[in-house]
Design a protein around this motif. Sequence first.
Motif, PDB file in Angstrom:
ATOM      1  N   ALA A  91      -7.234   3.514   4.290  1.00  0.00           N
ATOM      2  CA  ALA A  91      -6.727   4.657   3.545  1.00  0.00           C
ATOM      3  C   ALA A  91      -5.428   5.161   4.168  1.00  0.00           C
ATOM      4  O   ALA A  91      -5.119   4.874   5.332  1.00  0.00           O
ATOM      5  CB  ALA A  91      -7.769   5.776   3.550  1.00  0.00           C
ATOM      6  N   THR A  92      -4.696   5.934   3.383  1.00  0.00           N
ATOM      7  CA  THR A  92      -3.439   6.518   3.849  1.00  0.00           C
ATOM      8  C   THR A  92      -3.393   8.002   3.523  1.00  0.00           C
ATOM      9  O   THR A  92      -4.275   8.535   2.846  1.00  0.00           O
ATOM     10  CB  THR A  92      -2.233   5.839   3.186  1.00  0.00           C
ATOM     11  N   THR A  93      -2.330   8.628   3.983  1.00  0.00           N
ATOM     12  CA  THR A  93      -2.083  10.034   3.661  1.00  0.00           C
ATOM     13  C   THR A  93      -2.204  10.271   2.164  1.00  0.00           C
ATOM     14  O   THR A  93      -2.786  11.262   1.720  1.00  0.00           O
ATOM     15  CB  THR A  93      -0.667  10.429   4.119  1.00  0.00           C
ATOM     16  N   GLY A  94      -1.651   9.353   1.381  1.00  0.00           N
ATOM     17  CA  GLY A  94      -1.673   9.512  -0.066  1.00  0.00           C
ATOM     18  C   GLY A  94      -3.057   9.349  -0.657  1.00  0.00           C
ATOM     19  O   GLY A  94      -3.558  10.232  -1.353  1.00  0.00           O
ATOM     20  N   THR A  95      -3.698   8.228  -0.373  1.00  0.00           N
ATOM     21  CA  THR A  95      -4.974   7.938  -1.035  1.00  0.00           C
ATOM     22  C   THR A  95      -6.065   8.935  -0.692  1.00  0.00           C
ATOM     23  O   THR A  95      -6.907   9.259  -1.519  1.00  0.00           O
ATOM     24  CB  THR A  95      -5.484   6.527  -0.690  1.00  0.00           C
ATOM     25  N   GLY A 163       5.624  11.475  -5.538  1.00  0.00           N
ATOM     26  CA  GLY A 163       4.398  11.870  -4.871  1.00  0.00           C
ATOM     27  C   GLY A 163       4.135  11.185  -3.544  1.00  0.00           C
ATOM     28  O   GLY A 163       3.144  11.494  -2.887  1.00  0.00           O
ATOM     29  N   SER A 164       5.006  10.276  -3.131  1.00  0.00           N
ATOM     30  CA  SER A 164       4.829   9.589  -1.852  1.00  0.00           C
ATOM     31  C   SER A 164       5.144  10.551  -0.705  1.00  0.00           C
ATOM     32  O   SER A 164       5.827  11.569  -0.894  1.00  0.00           O
ATOM     33  CB  SER A 164       5.757   8.379  -1.776  1.00  0.00           C
ATOM     34  N   PRO A 165       4.671  10.265   0.505  1.00  0.00           N
ATOM     35  CA  PRO A 165       5.042  11.111   1.643  1.00  0.00           C
ATOM     36  C   PRO A 165       6.554  11.212   1.833  1.00  0.00           C
ATOM     37  O   PRO A 165       7.053  12.251   2.274  1.00  0.00           O
ATOM     38  CB  PRO A 165       4.372  10.405   2.830  1.00  0.00           C
ATOM     39  N   THR A 166       7.282  10.151   1.491  1.00  0.00           N
ATOM     40  CA  THR A 166       8.735  10.202   1.624  1.00  0.00           C
ATOM     41  C   THR A 166       9.372  11.123   0.587  1.00  0.00           C
ATOM     42  O   THR A 166      10.465  11.635   0.799  1.00  0.00           O
ATOM     43  CB  THR A 166       9.336   8.788   1.514  1.00  0.00           C
ATOM     44  N   HIS A 167       8.699  11.322  -0.532  1.00  0.00           N
ATOM     45  CA  HIS A 167       9.135  12.315  -1.528  1.00  0.00           C
ATOM     46  C   HIS A 167       8.783  13.726  -1.054  1.00  0.00           C
ATOM     47  O   HIS A 167       9.635  14.621  -1.025  1.00  0.00           O
ATOM     48  CB  HIS A 167       8.471  12.015  -2.872  1.00  0.00           C
ATOM     49  N   LEU A 168       7.531  13.920  -0.663  1.00  0.00           N
ATOM     50  CA  LEU A 168       7.073  15.257  -0.297  1.00  0.00           C
ATOM     51  C   LEU A 168       7.773  15.779   0.955  1.00  0.00           C
ATOM     52  O   LEU A 168       8.017  16.985   1.078  1.00  0.00           O
ATOM     53  CB  LEU A 168       5.560  15.244  -0.113  1.00  0.00           C
TER      54      LEU A 168
END
Length: 325
Positions: A91-95, A163-168
């Motif tokens: 899993a990741t920050t996103g999922t 919505g990716s961490p690089t976006h947020l």
Amino acid sequence: MPTRRRLILASPFLAAPALAQAQWSPERPLRFIVPFPAGGSSDTQARLIAEPLARALGQPVVIENRPGAGGVIGATEAARAAPDGHTLFIATTGTHAANVSLYSRLAYNPVRDFAPVTMVADYAQFIGVGPEWPAAPQRSLEGLVAALRADTTKRSFASSGNGSPTHLAGEMFGHLFGIPMEHVPYRGQALAVADVIAGRVPLMFPSIADVLGQIRAGRVTPLATMAPTRSSAIPDVPTTAELGHPSLVSSIWTAIFLRAGSPPAAVARMNAEIVRILAAPELAQRLGEAGFGVQSSTPEELARFQQAEITRWAEVVRISGARLD
């Protein structure tokens, strides 16, 4: 709020008692679902773990890449697996944190459908510019902020997707400094990096691990690491905390889960084996050189950390206004 830095970095001595108590063994080959393409950060970590895990368990560990929709496709597949301990999911920050707030409907529940096993790694993001960005004093966080305030044409930033961490992270940056930012999403980090290097977009907020080769080649310049402490991969780069902005922290983390309802003995055995694997100096060195910070944990620590991250990212998503459906 507990931070990822407070998670216990497990030692091989801590793993031994748990291993002695965990008598569960797999009856057939194991699936290891990766919700992103082969060659990416999650895939790299999963493959480094899979080989020694297979030796320890006496069964093959087969990597299954199920990319798409920001990890949703792979996570949904893992959530539908039999709860028998034979399907691992990285899993990741996103999922397992941000997607809860980004989607009004998810085909899986990251808490209810999964059993925590252990954290794997934490890799900080950074504020970076391409070779077209002006030289000092603008090649510093202070200079960057001043330039963005003075020139509205420079306020766009590239990300690996909505919505990716690089976006947020970019939205966090804009909110903190009161600068309206223009988000330019791409289908993956490689395309985003390419346009920053080409000068089509001036700014980005990627993870160190994903862009380390470009940093070392001088094609991307990190102005600040978005973390409380400096990264061993780029030790000369100051942190946002050092520069007076301790709340401007963003990183991508990975963790391993089984399907909820899997036998407790399976969870215990997986935790013991994977913590032992992550504690091996050779693996820690390989991950560290690639920009990943090894961050193992107990299942209970991971569960608490995940809940804190769901809360934290909910606020970031609220500020950004990002939605993915």
